[in-house]
Design an enzyme around this catalytic site. Structure first.
Site, PDB file in Angstrom:
ATOM      1  N   HIS A 222       0.653  -1.343  -0.159  1.00 19.40           N
ATOM      2  CA  HIS A 222      -0.060   0.031  -0.219  1.00 19.40           C
ATOM      3  C   HIS A 222       0.783   0.982  -0.068  1.00 19.40           C
ATOM      4  CE1 HIS A 222      -4.151  -1.497   0.772  1.00 19.40           C
ATOM      5  NE2 HIS A 222      -3.505  -2.622   0.328  1.00 19.40           N
ATOM      6  N   SER A 226      -0.266  -1.197  -6.345  1.00 25.47           N
ATOM      7  CA  SER A 226       0.110  -2.224  -6.971  1.00 25.47           C
ATOM      8  C   SER A 226       0.921  -1.652  -8.162  1.00 25.47           C
ATOM      9  CB  SER A 226      -1.144  -3.136  -7.415  1.00 25.47           C
ATOM     10  OG  SER A 226      -1.754  -3.947  -6.337  1.00 25.47           O
ATOM     11  N   LYS A 249     -14.164  -8.875  -8.594  1.00 28.41           N
ATOM     12  CA  LYS A 249     -13.287  -9.705  -9.502  1.00 28.41           C
ATOM     13  C   LYS A 249     -12.529 -10.822  -8.793  1.00 28.41           C
ATOM     14  CE  LYS A 249      -9.877  -9.016 -13.000  1.00 28.41           C
ATOM     15  NZ  LYS A 249      -8.889  -8.043 -13.829  1.00 28.41           N
TER      16      LYS A 249
HETATM   17  C1  HEM Z   1       1.599 -16.274   2.313  1.00 30.86           C
HETATM   18  C2  HEM Z   1       2.010 -15.631   1.229  1.00 30.86           C
HETATM   19  C3  HEM Z   1       1.521 -14.223   0.361  1.00 30.86           C
HETATM   20  C4  HEM Z   1       0.377 -13.602   0.710  1.00 30.86           C
HETATM   21  C5  HEM Z   1      -0.602 -13.891   1.329  1.00 30.86           C
HETATM   22  C6  HEM Z   1       0.551 -12.402  -0.325  1.00 30.86           C
HETATM   23  C7  HEM Z   1      -0.361 -11.403  -0.425  1.00 30.86           C
HETATM   24  C8  HEM Z   1      -0.452 -10.419  -1.409  1.00 30.86           C
HETATM   25  C9  HEM Z   1      -1.495  -9.586  -1.853  1.00 30.86           C
HETATM   26  C10 HEM Z   1      -2.835  -9.454  -1.254  1.00 30.86           C
HETATM   27  C11 HEM Z   1      -1.000  -8.890  -2.966  1.00 30.86           C
HETATM   28  C12 HEM Z   1      -1.626  -7.776  -3.781  1.00 30.86           C
HETATM   29  C13 HEM Z   1      -2.544  -8.591  -4.865  1.00 30.86           C
HETATM   30  C14 HEM Z   1      -1.500  -8.983  -5.753  1.00 30.86           C
HETATM   31  O1  HEM Z   1      -0.799  -8.249  -6.319  1.00 30.86           O
HETATM   32  O2  HEM Z   1      -1.845 -10.113  -6.228  1.00 30.86           O
HETATM   33  C15 HEM Z   1       0.397  -9.080  -3.124  1.00 30.86           C
HETATM   34  C16 HEM Z   1       1.217  -8.497  -4.087  1.00 30.86           C
HETATM   35  C17 HEM Z   1       2.837  -8.749  -4.106  1.00 30.86           C
HETATM   36  N1  HEM Z   1       3.217  -9.744  -3.527  1.00 30.86           N
HETATM   37 FE1  HEM Z   1       2.682 -11.088  -2.281  1.00 30.86          FE
HETATM   38  N2  HEM Z   1       1.751 -12.745  -1.071  1.00 30.86           N
HETATM   39  C18 HEM Z   1       2.452 -13.704  -0.448  1.00 30.86           C
HETATM   40  C19 HEM Z   1       3.811 -13.961  -0.833  1.00 30.86           C
HETATM   41  C20 HEM Z   1       4.542 -13.463  -1.949  1.00 30.86           C
HETATM   42  C21 HEM Z   1       5.658 -13.987  -2.381  1.00 30.86           C
HETATM   43  C22 HEM Z   1       6.256 -15.390  -2.128  1.00 30.86           C
HETATM   44  C23 HEM Z   1       6.335 -13.008  -3.071  1.00 30.86           C
HETATM   45  C24 HEM Z   1       7.557 -13.008  -3.885  1.00 30.86           C
HETATM   46  C25 HEM Z   1       8.730 -13.654  -3.529  1.00 30.86           C
HETATM   47  C26 HEM Z   1       5.482 -12.001  -3.082  1.00 30.86           C
HETATM   48  C27 HEM Z   1       5.575 -10.626  -3.806  1.00 30.86           C
HETATM   49  C28 HEM Z   1       4.714  -9.728  -4.095  1.00 30.86           C
HETATM   50  C29 HEM Z   1       4.805  -8.546  -4.891  1.00 30.86           C
HETATM   51  C30 HEM Z   1       5.918  -7.967  -5.632  1.00 30.86           C
HETATM   52  C31 HEM Z   1       3.535  -7.946  -4.803  1.00 30.86           C
HETATM   53  C32 HEM Z   1       3.119  -6.615  -5.745  1.00 30.86           C
HETATM   54  C33 HEM Z   1       2.761  -6.997  -7.008  1.00 30.86           C
HETATM   55  C34 HEM Z   1       2.335  -5.924  -7.978  1.00 30.86           C
HETATM   56  O3  HEM Z   1       1.973  -4.912  -7.463  1.00 30.86           O
HETATM   57  O4  HEM Z   1       2.523  -6.292  -9.084  1.00 30.86           O
HETATM   58  N3  HEM Z   1       4.402 -12.094  -2.349  1.00 30.86           N
HETATM   59  N4  HEM Z   1       0.790 -10.180  -2.086  1.00 30.86           N
END
Ligand code: HEM
Length: 406
Positions: A222, A226, A249
């Site tokens: 945030h 995104s 969505k």
């Molecule tokens: C328990 C595991 C995780 C949860 C609950 C979680 C949750 C979220 C959520 C809700 C978002 C925003 C929605 C989306 O962009 O899909 C997000 C974005 C993001 N997550 Fe995760 N995530 C997890 C694991 C990870 C892992 C393992 C990585 C990378 C190694 C990661 C990297 C990112 C990045 C870079 C964003 C920003 C994406 C963008 O804005 O394009 N996340 N995450």
């Protein structure tokens, strides 16, 4: 009294309705509104690939709910663990449903995470200013892996026991202190009752830490909002409120998530498991092939590819830890793979190689698989250490639009 303090008292005094009554005392409702409600704005061009973060949350929730209920019947004692799982399956009301949902849920969690991670890699979501967000993500992935590994030991089947033995023995490769360290990890001279007990405690504890870490992940998200498929930072006019647009969505993929989960739970619950885990752990009988769960296979292949034990451990951990420095290895200013022709090809080869390693991890440790694994490991590291830096330096990107409307 400071002005701010006075203002808060005024707000409490003037509060109208239950919403304001609560929110002026503890601002939890406005926090929710600003996180997933009308108060949070996201780029209007997000594709379905941006639904997987929410699905990761959902997976965590499913694992915690089913896990807590299973823990009420499970016994972390080598004499009763295997039997207690059989009792859950046969005698506990809907115990089979809980167990299968938890087991298949773990696979769903990893599938969702792999899409989430590779989406981030393709669209350059790890780049400035989201490096720390990416960092918290990698930490989350390592925590989910740890919890998955520990959980697989609990049913105390043959694969539980031998998988735990192989992976924990890896610690003994550390020079000088390795042998003492592995005894400390086991709580004895082999994987046994103290090991099972501590694995149970940690398997229970880590998901709670994952929940906390996920909050930090969302705080990081945030801060700048995104990224999006075009990969340029967007202005307010190119954003839409999270509620109702993205909530609706997200519901589409939430339904699909449960559809796939229950298709497996009801029709093929053991498809992703190993039949040997229905045999109780026996330290005197080693299974023919010791294989971890499918989601660990790429890293298992890397571990086995290196002939030297310590080298194997370093390569396996390196394959994971290199993700931390990805924002600095791929230093091109262009984020999205859409506008990077060479990067796009390299990315496709990387993904194909990752799944190839996954397949290799499930094969016996013999030729030709050993040589193929070594080639795949070289390609894996070359992608990060050679190909990405070179592409970042020399690639000519395609025309990049000024705004997502363009
Ligand atoms: C328990 C595991 C995780 C949860 C609950 C979680 C949750 C979220 C959520 C809700 C978002 C925003 C929605 C989306 O962009 O899909 C997000 C974005 C993001 N997550 Fe995760 N995530 C997890 C694991 C990870 C892992 C393992 C990585 C990378 C190694 C990661 C990297 C990112 C990045 C870079 C964003 C920003 C994406 C963008 O804005 O394009 N996340 N995450």
């Amino acid at each position: 009294m400071s002005d701010n303090y006075k203002e808060k008292f005024e707000n409490v005094k003037n509060a109208k309705g239950i919403y304001q009554w609560i929110d002026t005392r503890i601002p939890i409702l406005s926090l929710i509104n600003n996180t997933v409600g009308k108060g949070y704005y996201a780029p209007k061009n997000l594709s379905y690939l941006w639904n997987f973060g929410v699905l990761a949350f959902l997976s965590l929730l499913v694992q915690i709910v089913t896990g807590v209920l299973l823990a009420m019947h499970y016994k972390p004692d080598t004499r009763y663990a295997f039997e207690s799982v059989e009792i859950i399956m046969r005698d506990v009301n809907y115990g089979w449903l809980l167990r299968y949902t938890h087991a298949v849920g773990a696979s769903m969690f990893f599938s969702v995470l792999y899409v989430h991670i590779f989406r981030g890699m393709y669209y350059g979501s790890y780049k400035n200013p989201r490096e720390l967000l990416w960092f918290t993500g990698v930490v989350l992935y390592i925590m989910v892996m740890a919890s998955g590994f520990l959980g697989y030991v609990l049913p105390w089947g043959q694969m539980s026991f031998w998988g735990a033995t192989v992976i924990t023995s890896v610690v003994s490769a550390i020079p000088f202190v390795g042998d003492a360290f592995v005894v400390w990890v086991w709580g004895g001279y082999s994987v046994d009752d103290p090991t099972l007990n501590r694995f149970f405690v940690l398997h229970f504890l880590i998901p709670i830490l994952i929940a906390g870490m996920s909050m930090l992940h969302v705080v990081g998200l945030h801060q700048f909002g995104s990224n999006n498929p075009v990969g340029i930072e967007v202005e307010k006019k190119d954003k839409i409120p999270f509620y109702p647009y993205y909530i609706v969505k997200d519901m589409v993929t939430v339904v699909l998530f449960f559809l796939v989960l229950f298709l497996f739970v009801f029709f093929a619950p053991n498809y992703l498991g190993h039949p040997d885990n229905y045999i109780e752990a026996d330290p005197l009988v080693t299974p023919m092939h010791i294989v971890p769960e499918w989601y660990f296979l790429p890293f298992y292949a890397i571990l086995r590819a290196i002939p030297n034990k310590l080298g194997g451990v370093i390569a396996m951990l390196g394959a994971l830890f290199i993700w931390f420095v990805l924002p600095w290895l791929d230093f091109s200013k262009i984020k999205s793979g859409r506008y990077r022709p060479y990067f796009r090809s390299a990315f496709c080869i990387f993904i194909a190689n990752f799944f190839f390693l996954m397949w290799l991890g499930g094969q016996p440790a013999e030729e030709p698989y050993i040589t193929l694994s070594r080639l795949a490991v070289v390609l894996y590291f070359a992608h990060f250490l050679v190909i990405l830096p070179l592409i970042s330096k020399y690639e000519k990107p395609c025309y990049l639009p000024d705004s997502i409307n363009d």
